[in-house]
Enzyme design. Structure first.
Site, PDB file in Angstrom:
ATOM      1  N   CYS A  18       0.843  -1.193   0.000  1.00 27.81           N
ATOM      2  CA  CYS A  18       0.000   0.000   0.000  1.00 27.81           C
ATOM      3  C   CYS A  18       0.880   1.244   0.000  1.00 27.81           C
ATOM      4  CB  CYS A  18      -0.930   0.025   1.210  1.00 27.81           C
ATOM      5  SG  CYS A  18      -0.067   0.191   2.787  1.00 27.81           S
ATOM      6  N   CYS A  21       3.122   1.694   2.931  1.00 26.11           N
ATOM      7  CA  CYS A  21       4.350   0.905   2.843  1.00 26.11           C
ATOM      8  C   CYS A  21       5.424   1.674   2.090  1.00 26.11           C
ATOM      9  CB  CYS A  21       4.092  -0.430   2.143  1.00 26.11           C
ATOM     10  SG  CYS A  21       2.875  -1.487   2.945  1.00 26.11           S
ATOM     11  N   ASP A 446      10.572  24.347 -33.272  1.00 21.55           N
ATOM     12  CA  ASP A 446      11.662  24.729 -34.155  1.00 21.55           C
ATOM     13  C   ASP A 446      11.190  24.526 -35.594  1.00 21.55           C
ATOM     14  OD1 ASP A 446      14.368  25.190 -35.105  1.00 21.55           O
ATOM     15  OD2 ASP A 446      14.465  23.029 -35.416  1.00 21.55           O
ATOM     16  N   ASP A 646      15.155  19.570 -32.746  1.00 20.56           N
ATOM     17  CA  ASP A 646      15.985  18.437 -33.138  1.00 20.56           C
ATOM     18  C   ASP A 646      17.460  18.771 -33.227  1.00 20.56           C
ATOM     19  OD1 ASP A 646      15.920  20.030 -35.452  1.00 20.56           O
ATOM     20  OD2 ASP A 646      16.231  18.269 -36.731  1.00 20.56           O
ATOM     21  N   ASP A 650      18.853  23.816 -30.429  1.00 21.23           N
ATOM     22  CA  ASP A 650      17.591  23.745 -29.681  1.00 21.23           C
ATOM     23  C   ASP A 650      17.786  23.255 -28.248  1.00 21.23           C
ATOM     24  OD1 ASP A 650      16.072  24.499 -31.941  1.00 21.23           O
ATOM     25  OD2 ASP A 650      16.135  22.441 -32.688  1.00 21.23           O
TER      26      ASP A 650
END
Length: 775
Positions: A18, A21, A446, A646, A650
């Site tokens: 749970c 725990c 971009d 990419d 960036d």
């Protein structure tokens, strides 16, 4: 100056059931000196531990960490997950616990059902059985004891450990609840045997069946829960199935031999036959084929492979055969990295989960106080025999309040969401990223390589009167044969498509910022802008100048072509918009997300691309620092921003954004800076990732609502709130006596059944994400 070193390890932890725990394991580990941070995941049963040491002090030993977890009532494997390799789950704590659960359940369930059938007072034959004498209750005691003390022993061990540390957990509640029912029945049995006048031999005085069936139902619920949880990690299993076991190694003498894949080294030449899985990452050296990469990228169409093209471990070769040179092997392959990333993301904790764990940690002791208060209340104010109803209330509240569902609500949804995303070629870096993505309301894009292909193409050729398009193209390409510029590549590609023959140019010279010149057929030739034409003394008529300006306004890069002092025409090149970019931007708008294009290109190019794609806003001529500043400004306005890119330029913006999304064909730096990586070079993955995040968070909210609603509604019922209601109505209706007895107190067996159903329902709801309609 003090120096600090750190490392992070992941260990399997067993015995957690749970959210309380999870909290207790986390606190136990944090109490160890040298532990800087801890993240414990209930669904994966793993603890991610960050160890730090200052001034050369040793980091805590693994044994010390294991002892701290053991003292809290749980078990930690001393072998880190990383030492077992990605996906080492064959003998995980959950697998071992599932086997133990099945064994204990095989005893507890039939015994519990049998006891219920021969001792439940409402059954007509039970009164006759109890009339057989004192030995019959003793028989029931004997049958119930193995269930209580053997099948239920794990609850005692873990429950006592929590109680000893004054941090009660689910096991504590179960152990106390069943012990109360069992102990009450033992005392009643002893009185029947040794003081017959003190109590009658009647079934309603004994609750051995209740204690046994509660343990059996809880074990059944945990076993069903374990089976359902194993299905949440199906994505990892599918990825593991992709790992090939052997490779066809070509030796130096040209002979091909089969070797285990772990014996392949970088630089080895391997043969790949039709229909086989590719063993490692590499590059095709000879041969042509198509490869099914859907398991890694989610792309359904096979990818064509020829010399010089990369191939990846675990992908499926088609009908061709080829040779390849190994470039990445073992844990460095793309497949191994994907498995590791998915496992790390599934094992991470989302912020909402940490809140639920803290709530559960306080919830258990609070429920204990409610149970005791209710029992005392009905002991003095309840119907006769009040001690029996006080006992029933105590047991029912203890059992029904176990916060299992609360602990499973978030991690199970995260596991399925991350796994489902991986199947679609989307790698989620962490649970935090998945949670944050659902709040994104602005996506910054971009341009080059994200909205566009990143490859220049010839868009238009406008010759002067009396000159053909092919002649203009061939003349320009003859000069660009010697150029490494992307424009030269675009021209040569177009020449190949048209099947034109090129003449050889000499005296090639590049003029920075304006174009190139050479000598063709003994005459000077120039390809470039108007400034280059002016330098070469070549007149440009108003008509061609206007044509070039119009092409530029449309987002193209126009180039004049002149030979022998005369203008031949204008060639326009441009970076074309990716297929599907318009649909992806439209889908984002449909989700209520605003799109902004951040480009380093000149304004007319940015404007043209933005217009074609349909983005809401655009900014041009931006340096990497400008993109970062734009992200910061949008965040300052209260937006949750995702950045999609990419390239190396960036990376700063990807790191600053609330969610950084890297395109799969981009640079390594971009991918390392991102929170989400798209394995396919397809902008639709951005929409899919945001949709999956929203679906996952919707499921988490449903799970948390069910968990809180369940406890909020049923704890008062278990505490006896319906007793005065039924008393005012003149008693419990006959159809409800199994549920509420004669007086209106909840049957603790139903409390156990409800608790088990709550956990299983939360896991089952999370599994629905596997069929989520996204993308």
């Amino acid at each position: 100056m003090s120096q600090q070193s750190s490392k992070t390890l992941v260990f399997p932890v067993a015995g957690m059931t749970c959210a309380a725990c999870v909290y207790h394991v986390s606190e136990a580990l944090r109490s160890v000196e040298g532990v800087s941070d801890v993240s414990v995941n209930l669904a994966t049963e793993r603890a991610t531990i960050s160890l730090a040491s200052a001034d050369g002090a040793p980091v805590p030993a693994v044994e010390t960490l294991a002892k701290a977890v053991g003292d809290a009532g749980y078990r930690m494997d001393t072998a880190p997950v990383a030492d077992k390799g990605p996906g080492a789950v064959a003998d995980s704590p959950r697998a071992r616990d599932a086997r133990t659960l099945r064994t204990r359940l095989a005893v507890a369930l039939p015994v519990g059902i049998g006891l219920l059938l021969i001792s439940f007072p409402a059954l007509p034959w039970v009164t006759g059985l109890f009339s057989l004498g004192w030995w019959y209750p003793v028989l029931l005691w004997a049958a119930a004891t193995p269930v209580q003390l053997w099948a239920g022993w794990p609850f005692y061990v873990a429950g006592w450990a929590g109680l000893r540390r004054l941090k009660p957990n689910m096991h504590t509640l179960i152990a106390l609840g069943t012990s109360v029912a069992y102990g009450y029945s033992v005392v009643a049995t002893l009185l029947m045997v040794f003081a017959p006048g003190a109590i009658s031999v009647a079934g309603h005085q004994l609750h051995f069946d209740m204690a046994a069936i509660i343990i059996a139902l809880i074990l059944l619920g945990r076993w069903l829960e374990a089976r359902a949880l194993s299905r949440t990690s199906d994505a990892i299993g599918k990825l593991l199935d992709l790992r090939p076991q052997t490779a066809h190694l070509m030796r130096g003498d040209g002979v091909v031999v089969d070797v285990p894949v772990d014996r392949v080294d970088v630089g080895d030449t391997l043969a790949v036959r039709p229909g086989e899985q590719i063993p490692v990452d590499g590059e095709v050296t000879s041969g042509v084929s198509t490869v099914d990469q859907s398991a890694l990228t989610g792309e359904s169409m096979p990818a064509e492979k020829s010399p010089g093209v990369s191939v990846f471990a675990g992908t499926m070769n088609g009908t061709g055969a080829f040779l390849m040179r190994a470039s990445r092997v073992g844990a460095d392959t793309t497949l191994a990295q994907v498995i590791r990333l998915v496992e790390e993301a599934q094992g991470s904790a989302a912020p909402v989960q940490r809140l639920a764990d803290r709530v559960a940690a306080w919830f258990v002791p609070a429920v204990g106080m409610i149970a005791l208060a209710a029992a005392v209340l009905w002991l003095f104010l309840g119907p006769d025999p009040s001690i029996r109803y006080a006992m029933l209330t105590l047991v029912a509240v203890f059992i029904i309040a176990c916060p299992c569902a609360l602990g499973l609500a978030t991690p199970t949804a995260i596991i399925v969401g991350v796994g489902r995303s991986a199947e679609r070629g989307i790698l989620i870096g962490s649970a935090t990223a998945l949670e944050t993505a659902h709040r994104v309301n602005v996506v910054a894009l971009d341009k080059t390589g994200t909205l566009t292909t990143g490859r220049l193409q010839v868009m238009d050729i406008v010759p002067v009167a009396g000159i053909t398009e092919d002649f203009v193209l061939a003349s320009a390409a003859s000069v660009e044969l010697l150029s490494e510029h992307p424009i030269g590549t675009a021209l040569r590609r177009r020449v190949e498509q048209e099947g034109l023959t090129l003449a050889g140019a000499t005296g090639f010279a590049a003029h920075r910022g304006s174009g190139v010149t050479a000598v063709l057929d003994g005459e000077p030739i120039a390809v470039g802008n108007a400034a280059l034409m002016g330098d070469m003394g070549i007149p440009v008529c108003e008509e061609m100048s206007a044509t070039a300006n119009e092409l530029a306004r449309q987002g193209n890069t126009p180039m004049f072509v002149a030979h022998g002092g005369s203008l031949l025409g204008v060639i326009a090149v441009a970076d074309t918009v990716k297929p599907g970019a318009q649909q992806a931007v439209a889908a984002l708008r449909g989700m209520g997300v605003r799109t902004i294009m951040l480009s380093g290109d000149r304004p007319e190019v940015a404007s043209a691309v933005a217009s074609v794609c349909g983005v809401d806003e655009w900014q041009a001529e931006m340096l990497p620092g400008d993109k970062s500043d734009a992200i910061i400004r949008m965040q300052a306005d209260g937006n949750v921003v995702a950045m999609v890119g990419d390239g190396i330029n960036d990376a700063p913006a990807l790191a600053l954004a609330d969610v950084g999304i890297a395109m799969g064909a981009g640079s390594d730096i971009a991918r390392e800076s991102a929170d989400i990586t798209l394995m396919r070079d397809d902008l639709a993955g951005v929409t899919t990732s945001l949709q999956m995040s929203r679906a996952t968070m919707r499921t988490i909210r449903q799970n948390l609502f069910w968990a809180f609603f369940y406890n909020t509604m049923l704890i008062p019922v278990a505490a006896g709130v319906l007793y005065p209601v039924f008393a005012a109505l003149g008693g419990v209706p006959s159809g409800l006596t199994f549920f509420f007895g004669d007086a209106g107190f909840l049957n603790p067996i139903l409390a156990a059944l409800a608790m088990a159903f709550s956990s299983v329902s939360v896991v089952s709801n999370s599994l629905r994400l596997r069929r989520a309609n996204v993308g």
